[in-house]
Design a protein around this motif. Structure first.
Motif, PDB file in Angstrom:
ATOM      1  N   ARG A  63       0.821  -1.115   0.016  1.00  0.00           N
ATOM      2  CA  ARG A  63       0.203   0.045   0.113  1.00  0.00           C
ATOM      3  C   ARG A  63       0.724   1.125  -0.149  1.00  0.00           C
ATOM      4  NH1 ARG A  63      -4.869  -2.006   0.400  1.00  0.00           N
ATOM      5  NH2 ARG A  63      -5.131  -3.748   1.742  1.00  0.00           N
ATOM      6  N   ARG A  64       1.972   1.115   0.847  1.00  0.00           N
ATOM      7  CA  ARG A  64       2.643   2.403   0.911  1.00  0.00           C
ATOM      8  C   ARG A  64       4.048   1.949   1.213  1.00  0.00           C
ATOM      9  NH1 ARG A  64      -1.280   2.973   4.186  1.00  0.00           N
ATOM     10  NH2 ARG A  64      -2.243   4.650   2.917  1.00  0.00           N
ATOM     11  N   PRO A  65       5.303   2.706   0.854  1.00  0.00           N
ATOM     12  CA  PRO A  65       6.561   2.225   1.310  1.00  0.00           C
ATOM     13  C   PRO A  65       7.050   2.599   2.642  1.00  0.00           C
ATOM     14  CG  PRO A  65       6.578   4.263   0.123  1.00  0.00           C
ATOM     15  CD  PRO A  65       5.172   3.774   0.182  1.00  0.00           C
ATOM     16  N   VAL A  66       8.036   1.848   2.851  1.00  0.00           N
ATOM     17  CA  VAL A  66       8.917   2.280   4.181  1.00  0.00           C
ATOM     18  C   VAL A  66      10.231   2.745   3.852  1.00  0.00           C
ATOM     19  CG1 VAL A  66       9.840   1.183   6.356  1.00  0.00           C
ATOM     20  CG2 VAL A  66       7.979   0.148   5.064  1.00  0.00           C
ATOM     21  N   PRO A  67      10.559   4.071   4.097  1.00  0.00           N
ATOM     22  CA  PRO A  67      11.707   4.520   3.716  1.00  0.00           C
ATOM     23  C   PRO A  67      12.910   4.078   4.400  1.00  0.00           C
ATOM     24  CG  PRO A  67      10.576   6.068   5.109  1.00  0.00           C
ATOM     25  CD  PRO A  67       9.616   4.731   4.984  1.00  0.00           C
ATOM     26  N   ILE A  97      -1.579 -24.270   8.967  1.00  0.00           N
ATOM     27  CA  ILE A  97      -1.759 -23.084   9.797  1.00  0.00           C
ATOM     28  C   ILE A  97      -1.941 -21.778   9.092  1.00  0.00           C
ATOM     29  CG2 ILE A  97      -0.744 -22.044  11.712  1.00  0.00           C
ATOM     30  CD1 ILE A  97       0.696 -24.583  12.348  1.00  0.00           C
ATOM     31  N   ARG A  98      -3.027 -20.955   9.170  1.00  0.00           N
ATOM     32  CA  ARG A  98      -3.109 -19.801   8.571  1.00  0.00           C
ATOM     33  C   ARG A  98      -2.848 -18.845   9.551  1.00  0.00           C
ATOM     34  NH1 ARG A  98      -5.526 -19.734   3.653  1.00  0.00           N
ATOM     35  NH2 ARG A  98      -6.218 -17.924   3.930  1.00  0.00           N
ATOM     36  N   ILE A  99      -1.836 -17.887   8.809  1.00  0.00           N
ATOM     37  CA  ILE A  99      -1.364 -16.624   9.539  1.00  0.00           C
ATOM     38  C   ILE A  99      -1.724 -15.413   8.827  1.00  0.00           C
ATOM     39  CG2 ILE A  99       0.816 -15.484  10.247  1.00  0.00           C
ATOM     40  CD1 ILE A  99       0.794 -18.278  11.358  1.00  0.00           C
ATOM     41  N   ARG A 100      -2.184 -14.531   9.697  1.00  0.00           N
ATOM     42  CA  ARG A 100      -2.433 -12.867   9.146  1.00  0.00           C
ATOM     43  C   ARG A 100      -0.949 -12.221   9.376  1.00  0.00           C
ATOM     44  NH1 ARG A 100      -6.385  -8.239  10.622  1.00  0.00           N
ATOM     45  NH2 ARG A 100      -6.365  -7.111   8.445  1.00  0.00           N
ATOM     46  N   THR A 101      -0.482 -11.591   8.263  1.00  0.00           N
ATOM     47  CA  THR A 101       0.753 -10.810   8.642  1.00  0.00           C
ATOM     48  C   THR A 101       0.384  -9.354   7.970  1.00  0.00           C
ATOM     49  OG1 THR A 101       1.552 -11.687   6.408  1.00  0.00           O
ATOM     50  CG2 THR A 101       2.281 -12.692   8.297  1.00  0.00           C
ATOM     51  N   ARG A 102       0.705  -8.483   8.739  1.00  0.00           N
ATOM     52  CA  ARG A 102       0.530  -7.262   8.403  1.00  0.00           C
ATOM     53  C   ARG A 102       2.064  -6.331   8.743  1.00  0.00           C
ATOM     54  NH1 ARG A 102      -4.283  -4.383  10.971  1.00  0.00           N
ATOM     55  NH2 ARG A 102      -4.697  -3.457   9.003  1.00  0.00           N
ATOM     56  N   VAL A 103       2.255  -5.387   7.840  1.00  0.00           N
ATOM     57  CA  VAL A 103       3.410  -4.527   7.874  1.00  0.00           C
ATOM     58  C   VAL A 103       3.337  -3.049   8.195  1.00  0.00           C
ATOM     59  CG1 VAL A 103       5.855  -3.938   7.166  1.00  0.00           C
ATOM     60  CG2 VAL A 103       4.844  -6.287   6.525  1.00  0.00           C
ATOM     61  N   PHE A 104       3.534  -2.404   9.034  1.00  0.00           N
ATOM     62  CA  PHE A 104       3.576  -1.013   9.398  1.00  0.00           C
ATOM     63  C   PHE A 104       4.971  -0.420   9.179  1.00  0.00           C
ATOM     64  CE2 PHE A 104       0.357  -3.531  11.293  1.00  0.00           C
ATOM     65  CZ  PHE A 104      -0.852  -2.909  11.324  1.00  0.00           C
ATOM     66  N   ARG A 105       4.717   0.738   8.638  1.00  0.00           N
ATOM     67  CA  ARG A 105       5.947   1.845   8.947  1.00  0.00           C
ATOM     68  C   ARG A 105       5.757   2.375  10.050  1.00  0.00           C
ATOM     69  NH1 ARG A 105       5.402   5.834   3.755  1.00  0.00           N
ATOM     70  NH2 ARG A 105       3.695   6.925   4.286  1.00  0.00           N
ATOM     71  N   GLU A 106       6.645   2.391  11.019  1.00  0.00           N
ATOM     72  CA  GLU A 106       6.828   3.138  12.249  1.00  0.00           C
ATOM     73  C   GLU A 106       7.708   4.318  12.335  1.00  0.00           C
ATOM     74  OE1 GLU A 106       6.176   1.142  16.378  1.00  0.00           O
ATOM     75  OE2 GLU A 106       8.270   1.120  15.960  1.00  0.00           O
ATOM     76  N   ASP A 107       7.378   5.440  12.711  1.00  0.00           N
ATOM     77  CA  ASP A 107       8.038   6.719  12.703  1.00  0.00           C
ATOM     78  C   ASP A 107       9.106   6.453  13.942  1.00  0.00           C
ATOM     79  OD1 ASP A 107       8.809   9.205  14.158  1.00  0.00           O
ATOM     80  OD2 ASP A 107       8.360   9.886  12.108  1.00  0.00           O
ATOM     81  N   PRO A 108      10.218   6.345  13.776  1.00  0.00           N
ATOM     82  CA  PRO A 108      11.230   5.971  15.127  1.00  0.00           C
ATOM     83  C   PRO A 108      11.271   7.007  16.058  1.00  0.00           C
ATOM     84  CG  PRO A 108      12.374   6.553  13.203  1.00  0.00           C
ATOM     85  CD  PRO A 108      11.141   6.704  12.763  1.00  0.00           C
ATOM     86  N   SER A 138       8.323   9.297  16.817  1.00  0.00           N
ATOM     87  CA  SER A 138       6.910   9.497  17.489  1.00  0.00           C
ATOM     88  C   SER A 138       6.322   8.132  17.929  1.00  0.00           C
ATOM     89  CB  SER A 138       6.069  10.027  16.565  1.00  0.00           C
ATOM     90  OG  SER A 138       5.793   9.433  15.315  1.00  0.00           O
ATOM     91  N   GLY A 139       6.875   6.984  17.169  1.00  0.00           N
ATOM     92  CA  GLY A 139       6.050   5.760  17.303  1.00  0.00           C
ATOM     93  C   GLY A 139       4.921   5.634  16.265  1.00  0.00           C
ATOM     94  N   ASP A 140       4.310   6.469  15.558  1.00  0.00           N
ATOM     95  CA  ASP A 140       3.338   6.711  14.722  1.00  0.00           C
ATOM     96  C   ASP A 140       3.480   5.688  13.786  1.00  0.00           C
ATOM     97  OD1 ASP A 140       2.115   8.736  16.044  1.00  0.00           O
ATOM     98  OD2 ASP A 140       2.664  10.376  14.618  1.00  0.00           O
ATOM     99  N   GLN A 141       2.228   4.586  13.509  1.00  0.00           N
ATOM    100  CA  GLN A 141       2.298   3.517  12.790  1.00  0.00           C
ATOM    101  C   GLN A 141       1.325   3.811  11.629  1.00  0.00           C
ATOM    102  OE1 GLN A 141       1.503   0.090  15.173  1.00  0.00           O
ATOM    103  NE2 GLN A 141       3.182   0.421  16.303  1.00  0.00           N
ATOM    104  N   GLU A 142       1.723   3.329  10.330  1.00  0.00           N
ATOM    105  CA  GLU A 142       0.927   3.467   9.257  1.00  0.00           C
ATOM    106  C   GLU A 142       1.079   2.017   8.218  1.00  0.00           C
ATOM    107  OE1 GLU A 142      -0.181   6.669   5.667  1.00  0.00           O
ATOM    108  OE2 GLU A 142       1.951   6.706   6.467  1.00  0.00           O
ATOM    109  N   LEU A 143      -0.170   1.366   8.074  1.00  0.00           N
ATOM    110  CA  LEU A 143      -0.088  -0.035   7.221  1.00  0.00           C
ATOM    111  C   LEU A 143       0.473   0.224   6.052  1.00  0.00           C
ATOM    112  CD1 LEU A 143      -1.056  -3.021   7.255  1.00  0.00           C
ATOM    113  CD2 LEU A 143      -3.210  -1.808   6.236  1.00  0.00           C
ATOM    114  N   THR A 144       1.413  -0.569   5.653  1.00  0.00           N
ATOM    115  CA  THR A 144       2.027  -0.791   4.639  1.00  0.00           C
ATOM    116  C   THR A 144       1.987  -1.832   3.663  1.00  0.00           C
ATOM    117  OG1 THR A 144       3.979  -1.408   5.187  1.00  0.00           O
ATOM    118  CG2 THR A 144       3.903   0.920   5.240  1.00  0.00           C
ATOM    119  N   THR A 145       1.640  -3.111   4.105  1.00  0.00           N
ATOM    120  CA  THR A 145       1.500  -4.283   3.402  1.00  0.00           C
ATOM    121  C   THR A 145       1.008  -5.386   4.203  1.00  0.00           C
ATOM    122  OG1 THR A 145       3.885  -3.723   2.735  1.00  0.00           O
ATOM    123  CG2 THR A 145       3.257  -6.096   2.169  1.00  0.00           C
TER     124      THR A 145
END
Length: 145
Positions: free
Chosen positions: A62-66, A85-96, A98-105
């Motif tokens: 959905r968006r990159p991680v710089p 076994i079914r696994i849900r995986t989600r990746v977020f970019r996290e601002d080092p 502030s800790g703010d997170q945004e879904l990327t993948t």
């Protein structure tokens, strides 16, 4: 029986220049590797045996991680079959800072438990015994379709 919350894992990686593509963001192959590794850890924690990747549903970038950003990967078991076994995986970019997170993948993955001869073996049933586990399960099932 293994509980969903016992399988919930998070891991973080600082995105380094050697992990980047020509646009200065995390290379998709590295992101997939991180997702696969954490998914395998969830599966093995769940069943207590070696697990191998069997299937990866579509992967949505959905968006990159710089470079210099943090890639936060979250994964957990949300369903099982006889040996799968079914696994849900989600990746977020996290601002080092502030800790703010945004879904990327995100993706859904299937792992299979195997024995020493690499033959599929049965896995336990999944239990959900907390409100947080119920929320994660509902989110996985809702977003899967």
């Amino acid at each position: 029986m293994a509980d969903l919350m016992d399988t919930y894992l998070e891991n973080r990686w600082f995105v380094q220049p050697n992990q980047a593509n020509n646009l200065g963001t995390a290379h998709g192959g590295n992101v997939l590797k991180w997702m696969d590794e954490l998914g395998a850890m969830c599966a093995m924690r769940f069943c207590g045996d070696t697990c191998v990747t069997a299937h990866l549903d579509e992967v949505n970038f959905r968006r990159p991680v710089p470079v210099g950003g943090i890639a936060l990967v979250k994964a957990y078991v949300y369903d099982t079959g006889e040996t799968s076994i079914r696994i849900r995986t989600r990746v977020f970019r996290e601002d080092p800072e502030s800790g703010d997170q945004e879904l990327t993948t995100e993706s859904y993955m299937v792992f299979v438990a195997i024995d020493d001869d690499r033959n599929p073996i049965p896995v336990p049933d999944l239990t959900v015994s907390s409100d947080e586990g119920e929320k994660l399960l509902e989110a996985a099932l809702r977003d899967e379709s």
